[in-house]
Structure formats: structure tokens, C-alpha cells
Design a protein around this motif. Sequence first.
Motif, short mmCIF file in Angstrom:
data_model
loop_
_atom_site.label_atom_id
_atom_site.label_comp_id
_atom_site.label_asym_id
_atom_site.label_seq_id
_atom_site.Cartn_x
_atom_site.Cartn_y
_atom_site.Cartn_z
N GLU A 257 0.95 -1.28 -0.04
CA GLU A 257 0.04 0.03 0.02
C GLU A 257 0.77 1.28 0.02
O GLU A 257 1.98 1.41 0.42
CB GLU A 257 -0.94 0.04 1.30
N SER A 258 0.17 2.46 -0.30
CA SER A 258 0.79 3.71 -0.34
C SER A 258 1.45 4.12 1.11
O SER A 258 0.94 3.60 2.22
CB SER A 258 -0.08 4.87 -0.61
N THR A 259 2.31 4.89 1.08
CA THR A 259 3.11 5.58 2.04
C THR A 259 2.02 6.64 2.65
O THR A 259 1.47 7.51 2.02
CB THR A 259 4.37 6.11 1.95
N THR B 259 4.90 13.68 9.08
CA THR B 259 5.44 12.63 9.89
C THR B 259 4.71 11.22 9.15
O THR B 259 3.55 11.18 8.49
CB THR B 259 4.62 12.41 11.21
N ILE B 260 5.47 10.11 8.89
CA ILE B 260 5.14 9.10 8.32
C ILE B 260 4.37 8.05 9.07
O ILE B 260 4.92 7.68 10.25
CB ILE B 260 6.33 8.30 7.71
N LEU B 261 3.09 7.93 8.82
CA LEU B 261 2.10 7.30 9.60
C LEU B 261 2.05 5.82 9.28
O LEU B 261 1.62 4.91 10.08
CB LEU B 261 0.47 7.92 9.55
N ARG B 262 2.18 5.69 8.03
CA ARG B 262 2.39 3.94 7.33
C ARG B 262 3.42 3.99 6.50
O ARG B 262 3.37 4.70 5.38
CB ARG B 262 1.02 3.62 6.81
N PRO B 263 4.47 3.30 6.42
CA PRO B 263 5.61 3.14 5.59
C PRO B 263 4.64 2.31 4.18
O PRO B 263 3.82 1.55 4.27
CB PRO B 263 6.61 2.35 5.99
N GLY B 264 5.23 2.59 3.14
CA GLY B 264 4.70 2.13 1.93
C GLY B 264 5.47 2.11 0.63
O GLY B 264 6.66 2.39 0.57
N GLY B 265 4.82 2.30 -0.53
CA GLY B 265 5.55 2.35 -1.74
C GLY B 265 6.60 3.58 -1.94
O GLY B 265 7.32 3.63 -3.05
N VAL B 266 6.40 4.70 -1.66
CA VAL B 266 7.42 5.74 -1.37
C VAL B 266 8.16 5.79 -0.12
O VAL B 266 7.65 5.65 0.93
CB VAL B 266 6.57 7.20 -1.50
#
Length: 325
Positions: A172-174, A184-191
Motif C-alpha cells: 500500500e501507499s505511504t 510524519t510518516i504514519l504508514r510506510p509504503g511504496g514511497v
Amino acid sequence: MTASTSDIEKAAGVLRGGGLVALPTETVYGLGANAEDPAAVARIFQVKGRPPSHPLIVHIGGAEHLDDWVQDVPATARLLAERFWPGPLTLVLRRGHRVPLEATGGLETVAVRVPDHPVALALLSAFGGGVTAPSANRFGQVSPTTANDVRAELGDAVDFVLDGGSCEVGVESTIVDATGEIPTILRPGGVTREDLEAVLGCPLAVPSTSRVRVPGQHPSHYAPRARVVLVEPGKVVAEAEMAQELGHQVGVFLPASFADVPVKAHAVVAVPGSMAAYARGLYGFLRELDQRGCDLIVASLPAEEGLGLAIANRLRRAAGPRPTV
């Protein structure tokens, strides 16, 4: 692009009529509804078995439409949108009046992105509005990366499935909280975090918890039917063989560095050395081991850099609240 123009027009009509459409994106397949139709949005939660407090992502056709859906956009958010859209980046911003609270889990923020897939973009253009679209699977289970995954998971609960082939990114997406001065990054993902930091010129935190609710924060998520156990890379073979001897049907994610090591297990997946290839295949690997009858999956976490951060996040969620061995 495998879906025909007539398929896309039909899907747009389904959305206008309050129906649900499974659509391909570069990350995973989404279960889409008209973002401005509270009843259609509510049906997404019903079909997925998703708690109504879990917000959805609104997909839009281009960065030029951002101000139609949100308000008070900081300069950093516009910079990220300019650099990474279309693409696997979701920005959390203040909700605009077009977004119903049903789509945000009751929050005054909304998650928005522009997907980088020709079928998704063609559908958004034909529909002419925003589409809320979480992953097209039952809540908490493995996300789909092919149209057949969607059909197997949701069946007739989806009114129309657009087939756009296999997803290129595979996770999934970042998700980035862009409401403040420092994102702030709440979920790491494709970026990747590294790409975001290069554009912004500052380090970004990846907190384990957040005041802002976003998809994928549930303690158990992206999970196959089999139980996932995480071990150190050097212990994968021994842990798998011990579990197999104890009577489990064991599936193994064998690290690339152990590719030539024989393993006594029910099923073995050779993990790609490339993180991009690993991310692209991750959910397919989990589904494969389920289909092969495994009741236990032994895996290790990759180095948490680049796409490895997103893969490690998904494996931890798939393993649920159980501690790492």
C-alpha cells in the motif's frame, strides 16, 4: 491497461449509482465507492467487515483537484504532491466540505492520493469525482494484487471488478500526516522514507502510534489464515524444521542469502533479493502459502531501509500482536 473503455464507462456508471467497484492501482486493488455518497461509503465498511472508525483514502484524478477535497494545504504538502503524484503516497490533510465524515471515520482530517495506474486514472476521469477505496479484501486480511484475488475474496459483494493486471508496487501507499509544519510518516509504503527526506531536506519520524487514525494501524493486519512467526534470518531454517517436526504444515519465507539451503518444510518461498520484487510479490506469497494448506509461516524481517521498511511493517502486522521470536 487491460480494462476496455466500455468496462471503464460501466464502472463509472456503477459508482454514480451508489455501487462498489474493485479497481486496480499501482499498490493493491481497491474497493471503490463514490466519495461523496455516505450510503455507498457505508457499504464499503459492511462488505469488508471494517470498523466504521477506520478512515478511508479518497482517490482523486490529479494534484490539481486537491483543493476540491481538502483545506489549509501547507507548502510541504504541495511539494510532496508535486513530486510524488501520481504515485503511492497518501497525504493526510484537513477535510474539505465534499468529504463526508463517514469516509474519515468521524475525523476532521482526510487521507488523499492520486493513483499511478492507467485504469484507475481513466476511471477517475470518466467518473468525474473522488473515489474512496481501501484494499478490496476482508478487514485485516491479505490485500489483493490481482483481479482474481478480489473475486476469490469478495465474490458477488462487489458490483463490478476492473481488471488492470498485477499491481506493480504490491504494498500500500505511504501515508504522511501533512497537517503540521513537519510531516510524519504514519504508514510506510511504496514511497520510501529516504525519497521523502530527500525532497523535504529533513529527517522524518515513523512513530509506532499516532494521534491520527489511518489505515493499516490495527495490531493484526495484512494477515493470512496461517499464523506468521518472525525470527532472525539465521534462525529461519531451524525454526521452520522444528515446527514441521512438531506437526505443523510450515511455510517458509527463505531469505535470499539462504537460497541454496535445503529446508524440510511443507512449502518454501524463495524471497527475492530485490526489495522492489519482494514488495511486489509479498501478498501473493502469503496467499500462496494459505492456498497450499500451511498453518504456520516462518519469516524474517528485511533491513528496514528503502522498501524494506514497508515490507517489515506488513510482516509485523501479519504476525499480529505476538512478540518476535
